[in-house]
Design a protein around this motif. Structure first.
Motif, short mmCIF file in Angstrom:
data_model
loop_
_atom_site.label_atom_id
_atom_site.label_comp_id
_atom_site.label_asym_id
_atom_site.label_seq_id
_atom_site.Cartn_x
_atom_site.Cartn_y
_atom_site.Cartn_z
N ALA A 15 30.43 33.02 46.28
CA ALA A 15 30.21 34.47 46.41
C ALA A 15 30.43 35.10 45.04
O ALA A 15 30.95 34.47 44.13
N THR A 16 30.00 36.38 44.93
CA THR A 16 30.21 37.11 43.68
C THR A 16 31.26 38.19 43.97
O THR A 16 31.02 39.09 44.78
N ILE A 17 32.41 38.06 43.36
CA ILE A 17 33.52 38.98 43.66
C ILE A 17 34.16 39.42 42.34
O ILE A 17 34.49 38.57 41.50
N ALA A 18 34.31 40.72 42.17
CA ALA A 18 34.93 41.25 40.95
C ALA A 18 36.36 40.75 40.84
O ALA A 18 37.06 40.63 41.85
N GLN A 19 36.81 40.47 39.62
CA GLN A 19 38.12 39.85 39.42
C GLN A 19 39.28 40.62 40.04
O GLN A 19 40.12 40.02 40.71
N PRO A 20 39.37 41.94 39.86
CA PRO A 20 40.54 42.64 40.44
C PRO A 20 40.59 42.50 41.97
O PRO A 20 41.67 42.30 42.54
N LEU A 21 39.43 42.57 42.60
CA LEU A 21 39.40 42.43 44.05
C LEU A 21 39.76 40.98 44.44
O LEU A 21 40.48 40.74 45.41
N LEU A 22 39.24 40.03 43.66
CA LEU A 22 39.53 38.62 43.92
C LEU A 22 41.03 38.36 43.86
O LEU A 22 41.60 37.66 44.70
N GLN A 23 41.67 38.97 42.85
CA GLN A 23 43.12 38.80 42.70
C GLN A 23 43.86 39.38 43.91
O GLN A 23 44.81 38.79 44.42
#
Lengths: 410, 410
Positions: free
Chosen positions: B203-211
């Protein structure tokens, strides 16, 4: 298995304290495998002072509830049974403990609240109270001042050997004796976990002072030992002063004899506590964990207990493996806020194993091994934060520990 | 020994993630007893988002220090070695970790801070960095999207089996895959203790949200498992989103796809965490401890961990002994202020063993035994204080636990 060098010495009688014991088959083994005393009575001269400290477990056992209630009154006898803890037994348990006191009171010719009951053994099974009360007269018949060793044996559960110690000192030209016995072989930890201790002196000490002496002494001894981190529902440590020596009453900390008797009692409690650790279930090592340079006593204790409770450290100790990485990991997770790992030093005996948070350059596996091969080991930890020092004593985890605890009820 | 039913399933490739492994003899066994991969590489497509959570141990290992520093940058590869933790190794250890990154960066054609290093194994021994860097090109040659099982095996230490799980879901009409692997078999506890986890999704997930997804998921999974209460110096759990599936980026919790992907990732982490418990050193039981009706989550967790960490409960579990007294004792010393023991209920599976603080009238040893004989056991505790519920997962203590931990270094 038990660490050598902690065998019970000869126990001296204490004037004003008689002991008795008998077999009541409290555990209910059918047919009884071994006929071993499991009911013990301590009888004190009228006017004795009695002090006690008890478990902090929220599930305290019925006898502990009664002891707390009776503390401060004119207690004249203890009735102790092994084989059943009478814990988590609800109202029935409380009734059983009261029946025990009533039966003993009838024999002794005193009131029930002058009898303190103690139980140790399996939790949650109803106490076979009629077997206990039926056996009480037999226990009473054996009362004698010379029965300390028999009493020490009678309170054992998974203990492999009886535990006791005697000490004498001169107060006002009179010989004063202190004799104590203890039991406990696992489930031992701060706050008196799963152990019983009975210390009696023929000095004359006022009850409030006696209680204060006991509380402080217990804090330096029974509350500083740990085997598996579990605290039991039944732990109790009692201190009795019978006055049988005939020396003058000590009633205040200002009395010149106070520091002498307090120190001697503390030493007796420490020896009893150490004997418990040395006989911990499956123990092969007696280990002191000494934490220095803490900012507060509390954080030094936290670190000491983290190391003492780590199953990984305890199995490494059993294996005589100087696996200092496990010690360091335990220090690291002890929860000391802002601990600077790069300033921590660790010593195994005299051998420095960690200097400034990493393996000491001078350290060799051989030197570490030499310390680990000993029966008694001291681990010293320097936190470089202050001057608070604390020591706790513990043992290792062996195969036998698992065996004993997996099979205790069968 | 390991609890059955947690064997590794087929692992699905994740677009944008290649894996490689090789044997570098990191442990330095001479002659090498078993030639088993001990160096693993994960290579991510440029632009991947990388999130991580790390040990809270004050003695964190050198690679953890570097990972924390590099987190948030354009990380493109992980280099993992088993057999040596590179922990408590001071400045030399940090230098070794940096050399590892440099060597991998040279091969990959990126900067050193785009490589994250991970180590697991014995603490305090110098990392044999030249053996590691010499082996790296070989690991790189094996890079393939189909190498998940080999990677799962390569990160093992005392693990008896590889651990991994895959999951697919549809987002915006596109198939998204999540695959994860983990290792850890003892020294497991809250705050990620001694385990490594690597979860990758296309999936494509922005880093802050992934964290944020990772932190929450870890809190429900890796931070709720415990084997022996020890937290290690090296624990790390990483979550990577490569974007290889081609689905639209998810950057906020308001995105309709957020709850779907967050839930799926959490489930993967929980399965990886449970697989660690089920393969805990010497484990024969997988035990869930569910504490209900706490006043706060914190106190429910305290009780759950007190029970989970009790060596007496753990040895009773090994013995299949429904010794509920030990459970109750652990609840009692968990330190819940003002706990009313007479309101506490305890269930073993569906069988009520404690009602209002004492043995349930309906309880029979046979019914308790039937539950204890199972591989998977749930202990439910009702505190009667509020509505806070927490669950932790643990295993038993067996003879094998002592054997493994006493002999790990030999």
């Amino acid at each position: 298995m038990a660490v050598a060098g902690f065998e019970i010495p000869a126990l001296l009688p204490v004037k004003g304290c008689q002991l008795g014991a008998t077999f009541a088959d409290i555990k209910g083994v059918k047919p009884a495998k071994v006929v071993r005393d499991d009911v013990v009575v301590l009888r004190f001269a009228p006017g004795s002072s009695v002090a006690g400290v008890f478990t902090k477990n929220a599930f305290c056992a019925a006898p502990v509830t009664l002891c707390r209630e009776y503390l401060g009154g004119a207690v004249e006898a203890f009735v102790i049974n092994a084989g059943n803890a009478n814990a988590c037994t609800g109202d029935q348990g409380l009734s059983h403990a009261k029946q025990t006191c009533q039966a003993a009171a009838d024999i002794a010719g005193v009131k029930p609240h002058q009898i303190m009951p103690f139980s140790t053994g399996v939790i949650g099974e109803p106490l076979p109270v009629s077997r206990l009360t039926t056996a009480l007269p037999k226990a009473w018949e054996t009362l004698s001042e010379d029965n300390w060793l028999r009493a020490a044996r009678g309170i054992m559960t998974t203990d492999t050997r009886p535990k006791g110690v005697s000490k004498t000192l001169i107060i006002d030209g009179k010989t004063v004796t202190i004799t104590g016995i203890s039991k406990g072989a696992g489930m031992i930890k701060p706050n008196m976990a799963t152990m019983l201790g009975y210390v009696v002196t023929d000095a004359t000490i006022a009850q409030p002072l006696l209680q204060s002496i006991l509380s402080r002494a217990a804090d330096k001894s029974f509350n500083r030992i740990t085997v598996d981190g579990d605290t039991s529902t039944n732990d109790s440590c009692m201190l009795v002063a019978t006055g049988g020596s005939g020396c003058a009453e000590i009633a205040s900390e200002d009395d010149a004899n106070y520091p002498v008797i307090a120190q001697a009692i503390t030493e007796v409690l420490m020896q009893l506590a150490h004997a418990i650790v040395a006989d911990a279930e499956g123990a092969t090592k007696f280990v002191a964990i000494n934490v220095q340079q803490g900012e507060t006593s509390k954080e030094s204790l936290r670190v000491a207990y983290a190391v003492a409770h780590s199953p990984l450290v305890k199995t490494a100790l059993f294996a005589c493996d100087p696996n200092w990485g496990r010690i360091v990991a335990a220090i690291g997770y002890a929860g000391v806020q802002g601990l600077d790992a790069s300033k921590v030093n660790v010593f195994l005996g005299d051998v420095q194993i960690v200097a400034n948070g990493a393996r000491a350059a001078s350290y060799t596996e051989e030197a570490g091994q030499k310390v680990m091969d000993q029966d008694r080991i001291t681990i010293t930890i320097e936190l470089a934060r202050g001057s608070a020092e604390e020591t706790v004593w513990t043992s290792d985890f062996s195969h036998e520990y698992v065996t004993i605890n997996a099979e205790y009820r069968s």
